[in-house]
Scaffold this motif. Structure first.
Motif, PDB file in Angstrom:
ATOM      1  N   ILE A 140      38.741  22.604 105.250  1.00  0.00           N
ATOM      2  CA  ILE A 140      38.656  24.063 105.388  1.00  0.00           C
ATOM      3  C   ILE A 140      39.419  24.481 106.637  1.00  0.00           C
ATOM      4  N   GLN A 141      40.484  25.243 106.460  1.00  0.00           N
ATOM      5  CA  GLN A 141      41.345  25.648 107.569  1.00  0.00           C
ATOM      6  C   GLN A 141      41.439  27.162 107.643  1.00  0.00           C
ATOM      7  N   LEU A 142      41.414  27.689 108.863  1.00  0.00           N
ATOM      8  CA  LEU A 142      41.527  29.125 109.110  1.00  0.00           C
ATOM      9  C   LEU A 142      42.800  29.394 109.907  1.00  0.00           C
ATOM     10  N   GLN A 143      43.547  30.413 109.483  1.00  0.00           N
ATOM     11  CA  GLN A 143      44.741  30.842 110.205  1.00  0.00           C
ATOM     12  C   GLN A 143      44.663  32.349 110.438  1.00  0.00           C
ATOM     13  N   LEU A 144      44.890  32.756 111.680  1.00  0.00           N
ATOM     14  CA  LEU A 144      44.909  34.162 112.046  1.00  0.00           C
ATOM     15  C   LEU A 144      46.266  34.499 112.637  1.00  0.00           C
ATOM     16  N   ARG A 145      46.853  35.613 112.200  1.00  0.00           N
ATOM     17  CA  ARG A 145      48.152  36.045 112.711  1.00  0.00           C
ATOM     18  C   ARG A 145      48.101  37.539 113.017  1.00  0.00           C
ATOM     19  N   GLY A 146      48.784  37.907 114.070  1.00  0.00           N
ATOM     20  CA  GLY A 146      48.880  39.313 114.432  1.00  0.00           C
ATOM     21  C   GLY A 146      50.285  39.657 114.867  1.00  0.00           C
ATOM     22  N   ALA A 147      50.688  40.908 114.648  1.00  0.00           N
ATOM     23  CA  ALA A 147      52.026  41.356 115.046  1.00  0.00           C
ATOM     24  C   ALA A 147      51.967  42.830 115.426  1.00  0.00           C
ATOM     25  N   ALA A 190      44.567  37.215 107.961  1.00  0.00           N
ATOM     26  CA  ALA A 190      43.638  36.091 108.052  1.00  0.00           C
ATOM     27  C   ALA A 190      43.706  35.304 106.755  1.00  0.00           C
ATOM     28  N   SER A 191      43.892  33.992 106.865  1.00  0.00           N
ATOM     29  CA  SER A 191      43.984  33.119 105.688  1.00  0.00           C
ATOM     30  C   SER A 191      42.970  31.994 105.815  1.00  0.00           C
ATOM     31  N   LEU A 192      42.246  31.764 104.758  1.00  0.00           N
ATOM     32  CA  LEU A 192      41.264  30.693 104.710  1.00  0.00           C
ATOM     33  C   LEU A 192      41.569  29.799 103.520  1.00  0.00           C
ATOM     34  N   THR A 193      41.743  28.504 103.780  1.00  0.00           N
ATOM     35  CA  THR A 193      42.038  27.541 102.728  1.00  0.00           C
ATOM     36  C   THR A 193      40.900  26.533 102.659  1.00  0.00           C
ATOM     37  N   ALA A 194      40.327  26.395 101.479  1.00  0.00           N
ATOM     38  CA  ALA A 194      39.237  25.447 101.253  1.00  0.00           C
ATOM     39  C   ALA A 194      39.530  24.679  99.971  1.00  0.00           C
ATOM     40  N   GLY A 195      40.155  23.523 100.104  1.00  0.00           N
ATOM     41  CA  GLY A 195      40.538  22.755  98.925  1.00  0.00           C
ATOM     42  C   GLY A 195      41.514  23.534  98.072  1.00  0.00           C
ATOM     43  N   PRO A 196      41.189  23.763  96.804  1.00  0.00           N
ATOM     44  CA  PRO A 196      42.116  24.459  95.917  1.00  0.00           C
ATOM     45  C   PRO A 196      42.083  25.988  96.046  1.00  0.00           C
ATOM     46  N   VAL A 197      41.176  26.510  96.879  1.00  0.00           N
ATOM     47  CA  VAL A 197      40.983  27.960  96.978  1.00  0.00           C
ATOM     48  C   VAL A 197      41.682  28.495  98.228  1.00  0.00           C
ATOM     49  N   VAL A 230      45.713  28.239 125.141  1.00  0.00           N
ATOM     50  CA  VAL A 230      44.800  27.195 124.700  1.00  0.00           C
ATOM     51  C   VAL A 230      45.407  26.529 123.471  1.00  0.00           C
ATOM     52  N   GLU A 231      44.871  25.387 123.123  1.00  0.00           N
ATOM     53  CA  GLU A 231      45.400  24.649 121.985  1.00  0.00           C
ATOM     54  C   GLU A 231      45.273  25.467 120.696  1.00  0.00           C
ATOM     55  N   ARG A 232      46.335  25.498 119.923  1.00  0.00           N
ATOM     56  CA  ARG A 232      46.408  26.162 118.610  1.00  0.00           C
ATOM     57  C   ARG A 232      46.429  27.688 118.699  1.00  0.00           C
ATOM     58  N   PHE A 233      46.631  28.226 119.867  1.00  0.00           N
ATOM     59  CA  PHE A 233      46.748  29.676 120.014  1.00  0.00           C
ATOM     60  C   PHE A 233      48.032  29.979 120.784  1.00  0.00           C
ATOM     61  N   GLN A 234      48.893  30.805 120.174  1.00  0.00           N
ATOM     62  CA  GLN A 234      50.198  31.094 120.773  1.00  0.00           C
ATOM     63  C   GLN A 234      50.464  32.589 120.721  1.00  0.00           C
ATOM     64  N   VAL A 235      51.055  33.110 121.803  1.00  0.00           N
ATOM     65  CA  VAL A 235      51.418  34.515 121.895  1.00  0.00           C
ATOM     66  C   VAL A 235      52.865  34.602 122.362  1.00  0.00           C
ATOM     67  N   SER A 236      53.643  35.485 121.722  1.00  0.00           N
ATOM     68  CA  SER A 236      55.024  35.711 122.152  1.00  0.00           C
ATOM     69  C   SER A 236      55.247  37.202 122.341  1.00  0.00           C
ATOM     70  N   THR A 273      53.765  38.937 118.921  1.00  0.00           N
ATOM     71  CA  THR A 273      53.182  38.168 117.820  1.00  0.00           C
ATOM     72  C   THR A 273      52.162  37.180 118.379  1.00  0.00           C
ATOM     73  N   SER A 274      51.199  36.844 117.566  1.00  0.00           N
ATOM     74  CA  SER A 274      50.197  35.845 117.956  1.00  0.00           C
ATOM     75  C   SER A 274      49.779  35.068 116.723  1.00  0.00           C
ATOM     76  N   LYS A 275      49.372  33.848 116.939  1.00  0.00           N
ATOM     77  CA  LYS A 275      48.875  33.039 115.827  1.00  0.00           C
ATOM     78  C   LYS A 275      47.834  32.051 116.350  1.00  0.00           C
ATOM     79  N   PHE A 276      46.852  31.790 115.509  1.00  0.00           N
ATOM     80  CA  PHE A 276      45.765  30.876 115.850  1.00  0.00           C
ATOM     81  C   PHE A 276      45.370  30.126 114.592  1.00  0.00           C
ATOM     82  N   SER A 277      45.116  28.845 114.723  1.00  0.00           N
ATOM     83  CA  SER A 277      44.669  28.045 113.589  1.00  0.00           C
ATOM     84  C   SER A 277      43.521  27.151 114.030  1.00  0.00           C
ATOM     85  N   ALA A 278      42.618  26.899 113.105  1.00  0.00           N
ATOM     86  CA  ALA A 278      41.462  26.063 113.416  1.00  0.00           C
ATOM     87  C   ALA A 278      40.995  25.354 112.159  1.00  0.00           C
TER      88      ALA A 278
END
Length: 592
Positions: free
Chosen positions: A435-442, A491-498, A358-364, A424-429
């Motif tokens: 406000i952006q969320l990034q999830l990564r797994g290995a 898991a990374s969450l970015t909200a403006g300067p935070v 699916v869009e923004r989700f990748q597995v290798s 490995t896997s990664k997902f972003s939304a």
């Protein structure tokens, strides 16, 4: 049971340090990935503008200093060294270190005709000094004026200088994409130095005429815990090597990309080698791609493996023992018949698949297989108490006035095969505006087995009834070097300067190998969690962050057979989660 202190000697502190550099690509359009044969991994830009452009110069430099302190290990039995004028307790002995690291670099990049070029020069060094405090050279007894308790024990230093030129361009040759051509040349010089300590740190009397007692016996010469480097151990050796490479990459047809690369290197002390790489990538649709690589490798022994030598105190069966690491071409190495070091050669295969369901989700998923011939390993303690060749090896060590009762050497003892799987896997939304969320797994599974050897030197086997790699050392290499599985989630969450980052890891079982079956055990899987909270200000030029590693203060399993030194160092020091527990930190970053 053995308490090993392989890396405490400095062998892996400054001797293996290398200078890293990153590519500085020019601007361009279509790009492809450069292979490892160039010495760097990056993107090769194709020229799209003028036939030449003014060069851009870069310069940088950095220095860093550090200090460390470690307490000596003590035993249940009294470790007081006594004489008419001296008394010193082992519990207060301290190893203090001082390190200095510096690097300088300069470079120029630009475009000449149709070629991008990147010329760079770097030099850097790492200096590591040993100082012993609150100790004593007990073998000097009452003859040592003032009962000296602080010693300069010597230093090791590695300096590396690199000059490199890389060029690349795209050529239209009638394929589905331009043919990317990259080439380069490199000169490198490595200088390794080992400097002797002051005489009082290593000298002494092996058979003193006065009465000295240390656990009922005569103490070894030199500062207790860490005798200094001796003058005969001093080294000042330089290796140079030159290398050239060519890298070709193109899409033969629209979904199939082919990369072929080759590299030639010549070492001043190990001759020449040619290695190659072939890589394929097949992408039938944008959501699915297959990739595979086959390549050969070559690694000459590093300068520390060739020239490092040291005597230090470790404990075997709860008794202090002076253990030594000796050079191959030393008098001790020659007497025991240890052969000269040779280069390692390898053949690597890997293959995998990349899926984007699916869009923004990748597995290798990738499989790798690495076969190494003549792998360099550090031997066990030859001549350790209770071993068949103990007395004969001690005679050699005593005859050469080493101050040690066991000996270890680097040698090309084995061939190995390491295989494994990386997932490995990664997902972003984008959860909301800004406000952006990034999830990564290995996930990793790795297994190593010995496919050849151990190759035991004839003299060592026949004349000293000893083996270069004992069964427990083999098990430690194949089963205890790394956990069999490792899983990491971020898991990374970015909200403006935070910025908020949460991390979790699971490390699988790990074998704690030992020559005594009763002391060998398996460590259970462990979980480690951590996180970081950051805030950026002044247009991202200043960032303040606070965080924690191992937030819940977890530790590896304790040794179920708690001996004297398992109380002092109760955790497996090779475990990737460490043994220091929770670490809380703050960080201020300023970009100028």
């Amino acid at each position: 049971m053995k308490l090993r202190t392989r890396t405490a000697t400095g062998c892996s502190t400054s001797s293996t340090r290398t200078i890293r550099w990153s590519s500085r690509p020019s601007t361009g359009a279509t790009d492809v990935r450069r292979t490892c044969c160039s010495g760097r991994t990056g993107r090769i830009p194709l020229p799209t503008s003028t036939r030449s452009s003014p060069p851009k110069s870069t310069r940088s430099g950095a220095t860093a200093t550090g200090r460390g302190r470690g307490r000596a290990s003590t035993a249940k039995a009294p470790t007081t060294a006594t004489g008419p004028r001296c008394t010193q307790r082992a519990s207060s002995r301290t190893l203090r270190t001082r390190s200095t690291t510096a690097r300088w670099s300069s470079g120029s990049r630009g475009m000449l005709d149709e070629w991008n070029y990147d010329l760079s020069a770097q030099t850097g060094f790492n200096y590591f000094q040993y100082n012993i405090t609150n100790s004593l050279n007990a073998s000097y007894g009452p003859s040592q004026e003032g009962n000296q308790t602080d010693f300069y024990a010597g230093a090791v230093q590695l300096q590396q200088t690199v000059v490199q030129l890389d060029v690349d361009r795209g050529l239209e040759v009638g394929l589905a994409s331009p043919l990317n051509v990259a080439a380069g040349a490199l000169f490198r010089a490595d200088n390794y130095q080992l400097k002797a300590g002051e005489e009082a740190s290593w000298a002494g009397f092996e058979n003193p005429p006065w009465g000295i007692n240390q656990n009922g016996g005569t103490p070894a010469p030199g500062a207790q815990v860490f005798p200094g480097f001796r003058p005969e151990q001093e080294v000042d050796e330089t290796r140079t090597n030159i290398g050239t490479y060519v890298d070709l990459q193109a899409d033969l047809i629209d979904p199939l990309q082919v990369n072929i690369a080759g590299r030639f290197e010549n070492y001043s002390d190990f001759g020449s080698t040619v290695n190659g790489k072939v890589a394929l990538r097949f992408e039938p649709v944008s959501q699915l791609a297959f990739r595979g690589t086959a390549q050969t490798g070559y690694r000459a022994p590093n300068q520390a493996q060739k020239f490092f030598s040291k005597v230090s105190t470790t404990f075997i069966d709860n008794q202090p023992v002076q253990t030594g690491i000796f050079r191959i071409n030393s008098d001790v190495g020659n007497a025991l018949g240890i052969p000269d070091l040779e280069e390692e050669r390898s053949v690597n295969f890997s293959g995998g698949v990349i899926i984007e369901p699916v869009e923004r989700f990748q597995v290798s998923v990738d499989y790798f297989n690495i076969q190494i011939d003549d792998r360099i390993t550090l031997s066990g303690d030859l001549g350790e108490p209770g071993s068949p060749g103990e007395e004969a090896i001690k005679d050699v060590l005593s005859a050469n006035n080493t101050g040690a009762s066991t000996a270890s050497f680097f040698s090309n003892a084995i061939d190995t095969k390491t295989e494994g799987v990386d997932v490995t896997s990664k997902f972003s939304a984008l959860l909301a505006d800004g406000i952006q969320l990034q999830l990564r797994g290995a996930f990793n599974w790795t297994d190593t087995e010995i496919t050849g050897g151990p190759r035991n030197p004839t003299t060592l086997n026949q004349d000293f009834d000893s083996v270069i790699l004992a069964p427990d050392d083999r098990r430690a290499l194949t089963e205890g070097a790394l956990p069999n599985t490792t899983t990491k989630l971020t898991a990374s969450l970015t909200a403006g300067p935070v910025d908020l980052t949460l991390r979790g890891a699971r490390y699988g079982e790990l074998l704690n190998a030992d020559d005594d079956a009763d002391d060998q055990f398996t460590l259970d899987p462990e979980y480690v969690f951590g996180g970081e909270l950051g805030y950026s200000m002044f247009d991202d030029q200043v960032n303040l962050a606070v965080g924690a590693r191992n937030l819940f203060d977890n530790y590896p399993d304790l040794d179920p057979n708690k001996g004297t030194f398992d109380i002092i160092l109760p955790y497996n020091r090779a475990h990737p989660m460490g043994f220091n527990g929770r670490f809380v930190y703050s960080r201020l970053t300023i970009s100028l």
